[in-house]
Design an enzyme around this catalytic site. Structure first.
Site, short mmCIF file in Angstrom:
data_model
loop_
_atom_site.label_atom_id
_atom_site.label_comp_id
_atom_site.label_asym_id
_atom_site.label_seq_id
_atom_site.Cartn_x
_atom_site.Cartn_y
_atom_site.Cartn_z
N LYS A 148 0.75 -1.07 -0.02
CA LYS A 148 0.04 0.00 0.06
C LYS A 148 0.92 1.31 0.15
CE LYS A 148 -4.28 -1.92 1.43
NZ LYS A 148 -5.44 -2.09 2.29
N LYS A 180 -5.54 -11.13 -7.33
CA LYS A 180 -6.68 -11.39 -6.08
C LYS A 180 -7.93 -10.39 -6.63
CE LYS A 180 -6.91 -9.62 -2.19
NZ LYS A 180 -7.02 -9.07 -0.77
N LYS A 186 -10.89 -4.68 -4.19
CA LYS A 186 -11.99 -3.62 -4.16
C LYS A 186 -12.05 -2.90 -5.38
CE LYS A 186 -13.30 -4.12 0.65
NZ LYS A 186 -12.88 -3.51 2.01
P1 AMP Z 1 -10.82 -6.39 2.60
O1 AMP Z 1 -11.94 -6.65 1.61
O2 AMP Z 1 -9.32 -6.31 1.76
O3 AMP Z 1 -11.05 -5.49 3.72
O4 AMP Z 1 -10.88 -7.73 3.23
C1 AMP Z 1 -11.83 -8.18 4.16
C2 AMP Z 1 -11.92 -9.85 4.51
O5 AMP Z 1 -11.98 -10.38 3.19
C3 AMP Z 1 -10.40 -10.20 4.76
O6 AMP Z 1 -10.50 -11.25 5.65
C4 AMP Z 1 -9.78 -10.77 3.44
O7 AMP Z 1 -8.79 -11.64 3.65
C5 AMP Z 1 -10.98 -11.37 2.77
N1 AMP Z 1 -10.89 -11.03 1.38
C6 AMP Z 1 -10.69 -9.81 0.44
N2 AMP Z 1 -10.32 -10.24 -0.64
C7 AMP Z 1 -10.45 -11.51 -0.76
C8 AMP Z 1 -10.64 -12.44 -1.88
N3 AMP Z 1 -10.32 -11.99 -3.15
N4 AMP Z 1 -10.51 -13.71 -1.87
C9 AMP Z 1 -10.60 -14.33 -0.54
N5 AMP Z 1 -10.82 -13.31 0.52
C10 AMP Z 1 -10.76 -12.15 0.59
#
Ligand code: AMP
Ligand code: TRP
Length: 330
Positions: free
Chosen positions: A113, A197, A200
């Site tokens: 980041k 991955k 968002k």
């Molecule tokens: P974030 O969206 O980065 O705030 O992540 C929120 C939660 O969702 C965290 O536990 C991440 O590890 C999980 N997460 C985010 N993106 C993914 C993805 N592409 N696949 C699986 N888990 C995800």
């Protein structure tokens, strides 16, 4: 005895299939009858990168609504905002003194980041993010922390801090947590580039929980697939098909092998249509539940009750820590 479970998501950007499959769906599996599950919204963590206030507010409301729509039950689980339980900030400040600059600089999420920012404007909060996350976990004596793969390193840092502090004061001040990563679905990949991955900030590669069904279907039908024609799980050589198989099996609650069997001798096109059907049925269901939650007006009450339940335990922990380290407490 049941384990204490804690996890959270930060309200940045829109929720997508990765956040649902990798995180929210696992929270639901863990919820127990006995007040031992804590699922929160890491809104203070959302401030670590610049965010528009209106967007933060709306994301927060949406995240609670999707928690409830997905099936989190406020009777069984404390659902709350990090910013409404001051103990998070308090323990975070204390823990800062036990974390080392070196280990913090090695956090991959910080490196990724901060690399995208101007060096002169990297916020201190981005650097200390994992310390606040450690406070989130340790406050509730959490034993199990279900997260996606990308958060494992942060939970490991939390373990290190807990062990370090327990050793320093020669007492079990903190429970040492274990990260739990689901076997399937911990890393849902982008539809437009299955080697990255799903995150968002990639409208083409993401399926957002709020996506219009037609648009979602189109994204699945145009998902990047691989050479060959067999629908088989092979992450190395068939990352696109493997990702779609993962999505399909997670949403249907079946194993990858069972999913593969359904598509023996089928073409990619037929397979993609089946995936799109399952994704659209899922989205339709969760979106209608989301709308009901928003219309019901229960969000504020859920958060208020959740913060009360959480504060009770979190405040006890802060008192225990203060006593152990020599801060004056009555
Ligand atoms: P974030 O969206 O980065 O705030 O992540 C929120 C939660 O969702 C965290 O536990 C991440 O590890 C999980 N997460 C985010 N993106 C993914 C993805 N592409 N696949 C699986 N888990 C995800
Ligand atoms: N860092 C997590 C994320 O980006 C959110 C989070 C904050 C969290 N504190 C936590 C997750 C404590 C599990 C436990 O998604």
């Amino acid at each position: 005895m049941e384990h204490i479970i804690l996890s959270g998501i930060k309200p940045t950007g829109q929720l997508h299939l990765g956040s649902y499959i990798g995180a929210i769906s696992n929270f639901i599996k863990y919820q127990k009858e006995d007040d031992k599950t804590f699922i929160f919204i890491a809104d203070l963590h959302a401030l670590t990168l610049p965010i528009d206030p209106k967007e933060l507010y709306e994301n927060t409301r949406d995240l609670v609504a999707f928690y409830l729509a997905a099936g989190l039950d406020p009777e069984k689980v404390a659902i709350f905002l990090q910013s409404q339980v001051p103990a998070h900030s308090e323990l975070g400040i204390i823990l800062n003194n036990y974390a080392y600059m070196g280990e913090m600089s090695r956090m991959t999420q910080f490196k990724d980041k901060s690399a995208k920012l101007n060096e002169k404007s990297i916020g201190l909060g981005l650097f200390t993010y994992p310390v606040l996350m450690a406070a989130d976990i340790l406050l509730y004596n959490a034993e199990i922390v279900p997260v996606g793969e990308d958060q494992k390193q942060h939970v490991e840092l939390c373990r290190d801090l807990a062990i370090r502090i327990n050793n320093r004061y020669k007492q079990e001040i903190f429970v040492v947590p274990t990260p739990v990563i689901a076997k399937t679905g911990a890393r849902i990949m982008s539809l437009s580039d299955p080697t990255k991955k799903m995150s968002k900030s990639d409208p083409k590669g993401d399926i957002f929980l709020k996506d219009d069904l037609k648009i979602a279907r189109k994204k699945i039908m145009s998902a990047v697939t691989d050479l060959g024609s067999e629908v088989k799980y092979d992450k190395e050589n068939k990352p696109g098909i493997s990702n779609l198989l993962t999505i399909y099996s997670c949403l249907k609650g079946i194993t990858i092998e069972e999913a593969e069997k359904e598509f023996v001798n089928q073409r990619y096109g037929e397979f993609k249509k089946a995936v799109a059907d399952v994704v659209c049925a899922f989205l339709e269901d969760i979106q209608s539940k989301y709308t009901k939650v928003i219309e019901s007006g229960i969000i504020d009450k859920v958060l208020h009750d959740g913060a009360l339940k959480a504060s009770k335990i979190a405040d006890e922990t802060v008192e225990r820590v203060k006593k152990a380290i020599g801060l004056y407490s009555f």
